[in-house]
Design an enzyme around this catalytic site. Sequence first.
Site, PDB file in Angstrom:
ATOM      1  N   GLY A  14       0.814  -1.218   0.000  1.00 19.36           N
ATOM      2  CA  GLY A  14       0.000   0.000   0.000  1.00 19.36           C
ATOM      3  C   GLY A  14       0.844   1.262   0.000  1.00 19.36           C
ATOM      4  CB  SER A 108      -7.028   7.946  10.195  1.00 20.73           C
ATOM      5  OG  SER A 108      -7.548   9.043   9.479  1.00 20.73           O
ATOM      6  CB  SER A 109      -6.273  13.300  11.224  1.00 21.30           C
ATOM      7  OG  SER A 109      -6.629  13.287   9.861  1.00 21.30           O
ATOM      8  CB  CYS A 110     -11.091  10.544  10.039  1.00 27.02           C
ATOM      9  SG  CYS A 110     -10.886   8.796  10.161  1.00 27.02           S
ATOM     10  CE1 TYR A 137      -9.714   3.924   7.485  1.00 25.08           C
ATOM     11  CE2 TYR A 137      -9.893   6.222   8.125  1.00 25.08           C
ATOM     12  CZ  TYR A 137      -9.124   5.159   7.687  1.00 25.08           C
ATOM     13  OH  TYR A 137      -7.786   5.338   7.440  1.00 25.08           O
ATOM     14  CE  LYS A 141      -7.537   2.850  10.303  1.00 22.18           C
ATOM     15  NZ  LYS A 141      -6.359   1.987  10.210  1.00 22.18           N
ATOM     16  CG  HIS A 180      -7.346   9.762   0.541  1.00 20.93           C
ATOM     17  ND1 HIS A 180      -6.749   8.536   0.583  1.00 20.93           N
ATOM     18  CD2 HIS A 180      -8.121   9.845   1.646  1.00 20.93           C
ATOM     19  CE1 HIS A 180      -7.137   7.899   1.677  1.00 20.93           C
ATOM     20  NE2 HIS A 180      -7.977   8.666   2.341  1.00 20.93           N
TER      21      HIS A 180
HETATM   22  N1  NDP Z   1      -3.863   7.191   2.971  1.00 19.43           N
HETATM   23  C1  NDP Z   1      -4.088   8.095   3.908  1.00 19.43           C
HETATM   24  O1  NDP Z   1      -4.297   9.302   3.614  1.00 19.43           O
HETATM   25  C2  NDP Z   1      -4.072   7.707   5.348  1.00 19.43           C
HETATM   26  C3  NDP Z   1      -3.861   6.393   5.756  1.00 19.43           C
HETATM   27  N2  NDP Z   1      -3.846   6.105   7.099  1.00 19.43           N
HETATM   28  C4  NDP Z   1      -3.660   4.731   7.586  1.00 19.43           C
HETATM   29  O2  NDP Z   1      -2.456   4.183   7.088  1.00 19.43           O
HETATM   30  C5  NDP Z   1      -2.597   2.772   6.889  1.00 19.43           C
HETATM   31  C6  NDP Z   1      -2.211   2.401   5.481  1.00 19.43           C
HETATM   32  O3  NDP Z   1      -3.026   3.114   4.559  1.00 19.43           O
HETATM   33  P1  NDP Z   1      -2.656   3.200   3.011  1.00 19.43           P
HETATM   34  O4  NDP Z   1      -1.286   2.710   2.798  1.00 19.43           O
HETATM   35  O5  NDP Z   1      -3.044   4.551   2.570  1.00 19.43           O
HETATM   36  O6  NDP Z   1      -3.698   2.186   2.393  1.00 19.43           O
HETATM   37  P2  NDP Z   1      -3.585   1.331   1.017  1.00 19.43           P
HETATM   38  O7  NDP Z   1      -4.980   1.099   0.594  1.00 19.43           O
HETATM   39  O8  NDP Z   1      -2.651   2.003   0.088  1.00 19.43           O
HETATM   40  O9  NDP Z   1      -2.920  -0.032   1.481  1.00 19.43           O
HETATM   41  C7  NDP Z   1      -3.568  -0.861   2.380  1.00 19.43           C
HETATM   42  C8  NDP Z   1      -2.924  -2.212   2.368  1.00 19.43           C
HETATM   43  O10 NDP Z   1      -3.679  -3.025   3.262  1.00 19.43           O
HETATM   44  C9  NDP Z   1      -3.742  -4.314   2.744  1.00 19.43           C
HETATM   45  N3  NDP Z   1      -5.021  -4.945   3.113  1.00 19.43           N
HETATM   46  C10 NDP Z   1      -6.263  -4.442   2.957  1.00 19.43           C
HETATM   47  N4  NDP Z   1      -7.188  -5.338   3.366  1.00 19.43           N
HETATM   48  C11 NDP Z   1      -6.493  -6.437   3.772  1.00 19.43           C
HETATM   49  C12 NDP Z   1      -6.872  -7.707   4.278  1.00 19.43           C
HETATM   50  N5  NDP Z   1      -8.159  -8.029   4.446  1.00 19.43           N
HETATM   51  N6  NDP Z   1      -5.896  -8.589   4.563  1.00 19.43           N
HETATM   52  C13 NDP Z   1      -4.602  -8.281   4.387  1.00 19.43           C
HETATM   53  N7  NDP Z   1      -4.170  -7.101   3.930  1.00 19.43           N
HETATM   54  C14 NDP Z   1      -5.114  -6.177   3.614  1.00 19.43           C
HETATM   55  C15 NDP Z   1      -3.639  -4.213   1.238  1.00 19.43           C
HETATM   56  O11 NDP Z   1      -2.891  -5.340   0.795  1.00 19.43           O
HETATM   57  P3  NDP Z   1      -2.826  -5.880  -0.744  1.00 19.43           P
HETATM   58  O12 NDP Z   1      -2.168  -4.768  -1.505  1.00 19.43           O
HETATM   59  O13 NDP Z   1      -1.985  -7.069  -0.666  1.00 19.43           O
HETATM   60  O14 NDP Z   1      -4.235  -6.111  -1.169  1.00 19.43           O
HETATM   61  C16 NDP Z   1      -2.924  -2.882   1.023  1.00 19.43           C
HETATM   62  O15 NDP Z   1      -1.608  -3.056   0.591  1.00 19.43           O
HETATM   63  C17 NDP Z   1      -4.048   2.440   7.224  1.00 19.43           C
HETATM   64  O16 NDP Z   1      -4.134   1.999   8.552  1.00 19.43           O
HETATM   65  C18 NDP Z   1      -4.745   3.777   7.099  1.00 19.43           C
HETATM   66  O17 NDP Z   1      -5.871   3.848   7.914  1.00 19.43           O
HETATM   67  C19 NDP Z   1      -4.004   7.076   8.054  1.00 19.43           C
HETATM   68  C20 NDP Z   1      -4.211   8.381   7.696  1.00 19.43           C
HETATM   69  C21 NDP Z   1      -4.284   8.791   6.317  1.00 19.43           C
HETATM   70  C1  F7E Z   2      -7.463  10.500   5.247  1.00 18.37           C
HETATM   71  C2  F7E Z   2      -8.929  10.729   5.431  1.00 18.37           C
HETATM   72  O1  F7E Z   2      -9.583  10.694   4.167  1.00 18.37           O
HETATM   73  C3  F7E Z   2     -11.006  10.823   4.139  1.00 18.37           C
HETATM   74  O2  F7E Z   2     -11.445  12.049   4.594  1.00 18.37           O
HETATM   75  P1  F7E Z   2     -11.231  13.377   3.790  1.00 18.37           P
HETATM   76  O3  F7E Z   2     -10.085  14.112   4.354  1.00 18.37           O
HETATM   77  O4  F7E Z   2     -12.502  14.131   3.770  1.00 18.37           O
HETATM   78  O5  F7E Z   2     -10.848  12.784   2.363  1.00 18.37           O
HETATM   79  P2  F7E Z   2     -10.655  13.148   0.862  1.00 18.37           P
HETATM   80  O6  F7E Z   2      -9.211  13.268   0.596  1.00 18.37           O
HETATM   81  O7  F7E Z   2     -11.401  12.165   0.044  1.00 18.37           O
HETATM   82  O8  F7E Z   2     -11.394  14.580   0.641  1.00 18.37           O
HETATM   83  C4  F7E Z   2     -10.910  15.778   1.181  1.00 18.37           C
HETATM   84  C5  F7E Z   2     -11.712  16.945   0.667  1.00 18.37           C
HETATM   85  O9  F7E Z   2     -11.402  17.132  -0.731  1.00 18.37           O
HETATM   86  C6  F7E Z   2     -12.598  17.279  -1.479  1.00 18.37           C
HETATM   87  N1  F7E Z   2     -12.352  16.891  -2.871  1.00 18.37           N
HETATM   88  C7  F7E Z   2     -12.362  17.762  -3.915  1.00 18.37           C
HETATM   89  N2  F7E Z   2     -12.186  17.098  -5.062  1.00 18.37           N
HETATM   90  C8  F7E Z   2     -12.023  15.791  -4.727  1.00 18.37           C
HETATM   91  C9  F7E Z   2     -11.807  14.640  -5.517  1.00 18.37           C
HETATM   92  O10 F7E Z   2     -11.709  14.686  -6.742  1.00 18.37           O
HETATM   93  N3  F7E Z   2     -11.668  13.458  -4.816  1.00 18.37           N
HETATM   94  C10 F7E Z   2     -11.755  13.384  -3.452  1.00 18.37           C
HETATM   95  N4  F7E Z   2     -11.589  12.197  -2.839  1.00 18.37           N
HETATM   96  N5  F7E Z   2     -12.005  14.491  -2.700  1.00 18.37           N
HETATM   97  C11 F7E Z   2     -12.126  15.666  -3.348  1.00 18.37           C
HETATM   98  C12 F7E Z   2     -13.589  16.405  -0.726  1.00 18.37           C
HETATM   99  O11 F7E Z   2     -14.922  16.730  -1.060  1.00 18.37           O
HETATM  100  C13 F7E Z   2     -13.229  16.762   0.730  1.00 18.37           C
HETATM  101  O12 F7E Z   2     -13.821  17.987   1.087  1.00 18.37           O
HETATM  102  C14 F7E Z   2     -11.661   9.801   4.934  1.00 18.37           C
HETATM  103  O13 F7E Z   2     -11.571   8.628   4.246  1.00 18.37           O
HETATM  104  C15 F7E Z   2     -11.072   9.689   6.327  1.00 18.37           C
HETATM  105  O14 F7E Z   2     -11.503   8.526   6.885  1.00 18.37           O
HETATM  106  C16 F7E Z   2      -9.570   9.777   6.366  1.00 18.37           C
HETATM  107  O15 F7E Z   2      -8.888   9.179   7.177  1.00 18.37           O
END
Ligand code: NDP
Ligand code: F7E
Length: 308
Positions: A14, A108-110, A137, A141, A180
């Site tokens: 991921g 996560s900050s949410c 979610y 968390k 996102h």
């Molecule tokens: N992205 C963001 O903006 C933020 C992310 N986080 C947290 O960071 C962490 C990682 O997120 P991120 O890297 O963005 O997510 P990704 O979606 O990029 O990656 C998630 C990974 O989790 C694995 N996974 C999902 N479901 C399963 C399952 N059932 N069994 C085993 N593995 C699983 C997937 O594995 P595979 O590829 O093998 O399918 C994937 O590689 C999470 O805890 C998320 O909540 C926190 C704040 C913000």
């Molecule tokens: C990391 C965080 O991520 C999520 O919360 P979020 O911060 O609201 O996420 P977001 O990145 O999708 O959006 C941020 C803002 O941006 C606006 N926006 C504009 N245009 C697009 C657009 O094209 N795509 C998306 N996705 N958003 C858009 C959108 O409408 C919103 O106002 C949760 O999953 C939460 O659980 C979590 O952990």
Amino acid sequence: MKKNTKIYVAGHRGLVGSAIMRKLKKEGYNNLVYRTSSELDLRRQEKVEEFFKEEKPEYVILAAAKVGGIQANDTYSAEFLYDNLMIESNVIEAAYQNDVKKLLFLGSSCIYPKFADQPMKEDYLLSGKLESTNEGYAVAKITGIKLCEHYNKQYDTNFISAMPTNLYGPNDNFDLETSHVLPALIRKFHEAKINNEAEVVIWGTGKPRREFLHVDDLADALLFLMNNYKGDQFVNVGVGKDISILELAELIKDIVGFEGEIVNDLSKPDGTPRKLLDVTRLNDLGWEAQISLEEGIKDTYQWFKENY
Ligand SMILES: NC(=O)C1=CN([C@@H]2O[C@H](COP(=O)(O)OP(=O)(O)OC[C@H]3O[C@@H](n4cnc5c(N)ncnc54)[C@H](OP(=O)(O)O)[C@@H]3O)[C@@H](O)[C@H]2O)C=CC1
Ligand SMILES: C[C@H]1O[C@H](OP(=O)(O)OP(=O)(O)OC[C@H]2O[C@@H](n3cnc4c(=O)[nH]c(N)nc43)[C@H](O)[C@@H]2O)[C@@H](O)[C@@H](O)C1=O
């Protein structure tokens, strides 16, 4: 952690997991264990138990989760709640049963209330109502944080939790339905530029404010915490600065070189009005982010052009 210590990186493919793998390899850690979700579905308790018994990891970084942007969270809220509860419960229990020396859980900050004071201090957890688009979610968390706290309390484990702000970087999800905002806007502006389109649509009003951390900075912070932090209090991980979604769109538009208009789709949700972390606790421990938003977006756009 010693360089030959056995570290299990859950979710290694991921956005976050792949950055952690890059960081650990760069720092010389050479005994890394990982599985894809098809090899090991972490929602299945027996499979997780078998894996831990067989591999006996000494350290665990839990970066596997069901993750997505505002629309995915809202649409698939039951999956976001169920999958994340199962993954974290199974991994945390197996880590305890198998004497893992230290585990790092990612929240996560949410987790904070929708209308929390800004910047959000760790103490604000459970002080108000959650944002409805990501409630499932967020509840999962919050449960992960509490599992770590209560396992430490009852079983004297060493499980820590980090709360990252919104992340971006290489290996992000660029699917416009589930991603996102930052990767979505990189893709939208890039495609609009190459197709000579007149406008790019952003969701919502553009007024919400978000804080963005490059995933390489996050990986650096997580390794720092693994090596330097022990405690029941979770730690916010961010940059301490935020930006409105419209300002973000203008910045990405400039970096990509798109010359048309930005228009709003007001049928899409804004979500939380503002999410800015107070990062005093992490800064006081001795860590701060290094990658500026502009530099980070340029790096991610380059990665997108080369890989997507
Ligand atoms: N992205 C963001 O903006 C933020 C992310 N986080 C947290 O960071 C962490 C990682 O997120 P991120 O890297 O963005 O997510 P990704 O979606 O990029 O990656 C998630 C990974 O989790 C694995 N996974 C999902 N479901 C399963 C399952 N059932 N069994 C085993 N593995 C699983 C997937 O594995 P595979 O590829 O093998 O399918 C994937 O590689 C999470 O805890 C998320 O909540 C926190 C704040 C913000
Ligand atoms: C990391 C965080 O991520 C999520 O919360 P979020 O911060 O609201 O996420 P977001 O990145 O999708 O959006 C941020 C803002 O941006 C606006 N926006 C504009 N245009 C697009 C657009 O094209 N795509 C998306 N996705 N958003 C858009 C959108 O409408 C919103 O106002 C949760 O999953 C939460 O659980 C979590 O952990």
